[in-house]
Design an enzyme around this catalytic site. Structure first.
Site, PDB file in Angstrom:
ATOM      1  N   TYR A 224      78.447  21.738  28.371  1.00  0.00           N
ATOM      2  CA  TYR A 224      78.034  23.125  28.118  1.00  0.00           C
ATOM      3  C   TYR A 224      78.856  24.093  28.965  1.00  0.00           C
ATOM      4  O   TYR A 224      79.002  23.913  30.182  1.00  0.00           O
ATOM      5  CB  TYR A 224      76.548  23.308  28.426  1.00  0.00           C
ATOM      6  CG  TYR A 224      76.076  24.742  28.313  1.00  0.00           C
ATOM      7  CD1 TYR A 224      75.907  25.333  27.059  1.00  0.00           C
ATOM      8  CD2 TYR A 224      75.835  25.508  29.448  1.00  0.00           C
ATOM      9  CE1 TYR A 224      75.494  26.650  26.948  1.00  0.00           C
ATOM     10  CE2 TYR A 224      75.414  26.826  29.351  1.00  0.00           C
ATOM     11  CZ  TYR A 224      75.244  27.399  28.094  1.00  0.00           C
ATOM     12  OH  TYR A 224      74.845  28.704  27.973  1.00  0.00           O
TER      13      TYR A 224
ATOM     14  N   GLY B 282      74.398  29.882  25.471  1.00  0.00           N
ATOM     15  CA  GLY B 282      73.071  30.195  24.985  1.00  0.00           C
ATOM     16  C   GLY B 282      72.825  29.557  23.634  1.00  0.00           C
ATOM     17  O   GLY B 282      73.156  28.381  23.408  1.00  0.00           O
TER      18      GLY B 282
ATOM     19  N   HIS C 200      79.348  40.411  28.987  1.00  0.00           N
ATOM     20  CA  HIS C 200      78.079  40.506  29.706  1.00  0.00           C
ATOM     21  C   HIS C 200      78.092  41.563  30.813  1.00  0.00           C
ATOM     22  O   HIS C 200      77.051  41.816  31.431  1.00  0.00           O
ATOM     23  CB  HIS C 200      77.690  39.140  30.278  1.00  0.00           C
ATOM     24  CG  HIS C 200      77.136  38.204  29.250  1.00  0.00           C
ATOM     25  ND1 HIS C 200      77.879  37.742  28.181  1.00  0.00           N
ATOM     26  CD2 HIS C 200      75.902  37.657  29.096  1.00  0.00           C
ATOM     27  CE1 HIS C 200      77.141  36.945  27.430  1.00  0.00           C
ATOM     28  NE2 HIS C 200      75.938  36.875  27.961  1.00  0.00           N
TER      29      HIS C 200
ATOM     30  N   ARG D  65      40.494  49.153  63.623  1.00  0.00           N
ATOM     31  CA  ARG D  65      39.848  47.953  64.157  1.00  0.00           C
ATOM     32  C   ARG D  65      40.299  46.673  63.458  1.00  0.00           C
ATOM     33  O   ARG D  65      40.297  45.592  64.062  1.00  0.00           O
ATOM     34  CB  ARG D  65      38.325  48.113  64.026  1.00  0.00           C
ATOM     35  CG  ARG D  65      37.544  46.920  64.487  1.00  0.00           C
ATOM     36  CD  ARG D  65      36.043  47.140  64.628  1.00  0.00           C
ATOM     37  NE  ARG D  65      35.455  48.080  63.718  1.00  0.00           N
ATOM     38  CZ  ARG D  65      34.492  47.792  62.837  1.00  0.00           C
ATOM     39  NH1 ARG D  65      34.057  46.555  62.719  1.00  0.00           N
ATOM     40  NH2 ARG D  65      33.977  48.719  62.072  1.00  0.00           N
TER      41      ARG D  65
END
Length: 518
Positions: free
Chosen positions: A50, A57, A80, A291
């Site tokens: 891949y 994708g 991209h 407190r």
């Protein structure tokens, strides 16, 4: 100079990003990267890997011809680089680059050694790619934002250089830099990972620790100037609850107040016979914002420590796909690029930072409202009541900013939207989570700046400069050097708020409260 050996700690990260120390890549790391590249070059022959000889994708079903492999990587980077919105500040981009460099240095990505060498040069020369906030869904990593970094590495896009936004090509010529060598999967390895969300996230953790230290300082000072009873900070009370964070916060506040002459012992005032009193004029116990500070900031500290731990694990992880294993001579496909770890931790971080802004806003309100504190004029006004306004105006800013934090603290982790033709059918939104957390942190510095100025005003009014603890006195002196007393002449407050915000954000000395909060 700091040598990168494939493992970064939070201290290393701080030195490189905040102190701008130069880096050197260890020779063993370079050998590891070369071995990974050489192995993948041979292993990928006659195999389907891949991102080496397939599309990306949902387009991974398409085999890429050997003659088109290099063009495939360039196409990926260019297509991209599609971010929009506000620019990510240079410091955060540098952090993302360092995170990516460290990941690639692990030798699980199969990149050409030129990637490591050029990224190192850019970091050392403070040449910062122009990247944008919008674009990443944090599932196949920070694809869009990292593509803008990759675009610079191939000699394209834009960078910030010596304070100017300039074309990358121009700056590379000036600095005699050469673009990376694209050979196998350099494009995919650069953009497929969690490095932007992680880099931003690590800066967020460092800045949150600064906020926490200042929050302890302010909380201690308020308890001091209103002469609170000190037993709510006692070792005995806080050890009876078994949370490490609470115990540490109480310890830090005791350390801050150890030489104060203002805090009181309950046994001196309420344990020595008050049988004839029906109504006590002074409070028997303080409001919660004074407190319950150890119980409120304790989970903040515990959460911050865990967030930092997870992000350091992420920055030292292989977070792309596929993963190259030279030792076992195999390539594994999976989803290490998924950003859920970072996304969830960023949501936790912004929750605790928002809680700190809420605590600061309530403490501020306590000081400004004479019906609550019974010792200060309205809005800690050192001038003429009615004619002058004191800290009245800046309270609006603190309140509205805190309200924005409350809205922004809603989680991104569960806001998954499927995309990428449903290949990315559940995503992390980690980059959004990191950027929103960054905004919440910036907001909180503003609220704390307003509170800090108000505390100093209160000390001025009460004339207790010689009675407060040495640590509160140090804070008083530092802030007074930036902000004069606001008395019978009202002035625009925004320059002072911004001065103090920048001061506490960039404070380099040991924080007044304690430096043991990790």
């Amino acid at each position: 100079m700091l040598t990168i050996k494939g493992k970064l700690g939070i201290e290393d990260f701080y030195r490189i990003i905040f102190k701008e120390e130069a880096i050197l890549i260890n020779k063993d790391v370079l050998t590891t990267v070369e071995n990974s590249f050489n192995f993948l070059s041979q292993f990928s022959q006659n195999k389907i890997i891949y991102g080496v000889n397939t599309g990306f994708g949902p387009m991974a079903q398409y085999k890429i011809n050997d003659s088109d492999r290099i063009q495939l990587q360039y196409n990926l980077i260019r297509s991209h680089a599609s971010g929009t919105g506000n620019l990510i500040p240079e410091q955060y981009v540098k952090a993302a680059m360092l995170a990516r460099l460290n990941t690639l240095s692990l030798g699980h990505s199969g990149v050409h050694i030129s990637v490591i060498e050029l990224m190192t040069s850019l970091i050392n020369k403070n040449i910062t790619p122009v990247i944008f906030e919008h674009g990443g869904v944090g599932a196949s990593g920070d694809l869009v934002q990292l593509a803008h970094i990759a675009l610079v590495l191939i000699g394209e896009g834009e960078v910030f250089y010596k304070g100017e936004r300039r074309p990358t090509e121009e700056v590379f010529k000036l600095e005699n830099l050469k673009p990376i060598t694209i050979t196998l999967r350099e494009g995919l390895a650069l953009i497929n990972g969690t490095s932007v969300m992680t880099g931003i996230g690590l800066i967020n953790t460092i800045n949150t620790r600064k906020l926490l230290d200042w929050m302890i300082c302010c909380s201690s000072a308020i308890n001091e100037i209103v002469q609170a009873y000190d037993d709510h900070l006692s070792l005995e009370l806080n050890q009876s609850k078994k949370h490490k964070g609470q115990q540490q916060i109480a310890k830090s506040m005791r350390h801050h107040l150890k030489d104060s002459t203002l805090t009181r012992k309950r046994e001196h005032h309420l344990y020595n016979g008050n049988n004839e009193v029906t109504i006590f004029e002074e409070k028997v116990q303080e409001y919660y914002s004074l407190r319950c500070v150890p119980q409120i900031l304790g989970p903040v500290l515990d959460t911050l420590n865990n967030v930092e731990k997870i992000l350091i694990e992420e920055v030292n992880s292989a977070n792309d796909n596929p993963i190259v294993d030279v030792e076992k001579e195999h390539v594994y496909h999976g989803g290490n690029f998924h950003g859920d770890y970072v996304s969830l931790e960023m949501d936790k971080l912004k929750l605790i930072v928002t809680k700190m802004s809420m605590l600061a806003e309530r403490q501020l309100n306590y000081l400004l409202n004479p019906n609550l504190n019974n010792i200060l004029p309205p809005f800690v006004n050192l001038g003429t009541l009615g004619l002058n306004f004191g800290m009245q105006g800046v309270q609006f800013t603190a309140t509205s900013t805190t309200a924005e934090n409350q809205m922004l603290s809603n989680p991104m982790y569960v806001h998954s939207i499927p995309n990428n033709n449903d290949n990315q059918d559940i995503v992390s939104m980690g980059t959004n989570a990191a950027n929103i957390t960054k905004k919440v942190i910036e907001n909180t510095f503003e609220v704390l700046a307003i509170e800090t100025i108000t505390i100093v005003q209160a000390i001025e009014y009460l004339k207790v400069q010689d009675k407060i603890s040495s640590k509160t006195k140090k804070m008083y002196d530092d802030i007074r050097n930036l902000v004069p007393p606001i008395s019978d002449k009202d002035v625009p407050m925004y320059p002072y708020v911004n001065k103090v915000k920048n001061f506490i954000l960039n404070f380099e000395e040991e924080i007044y409260a304690c430096k043991e909060l990790n």
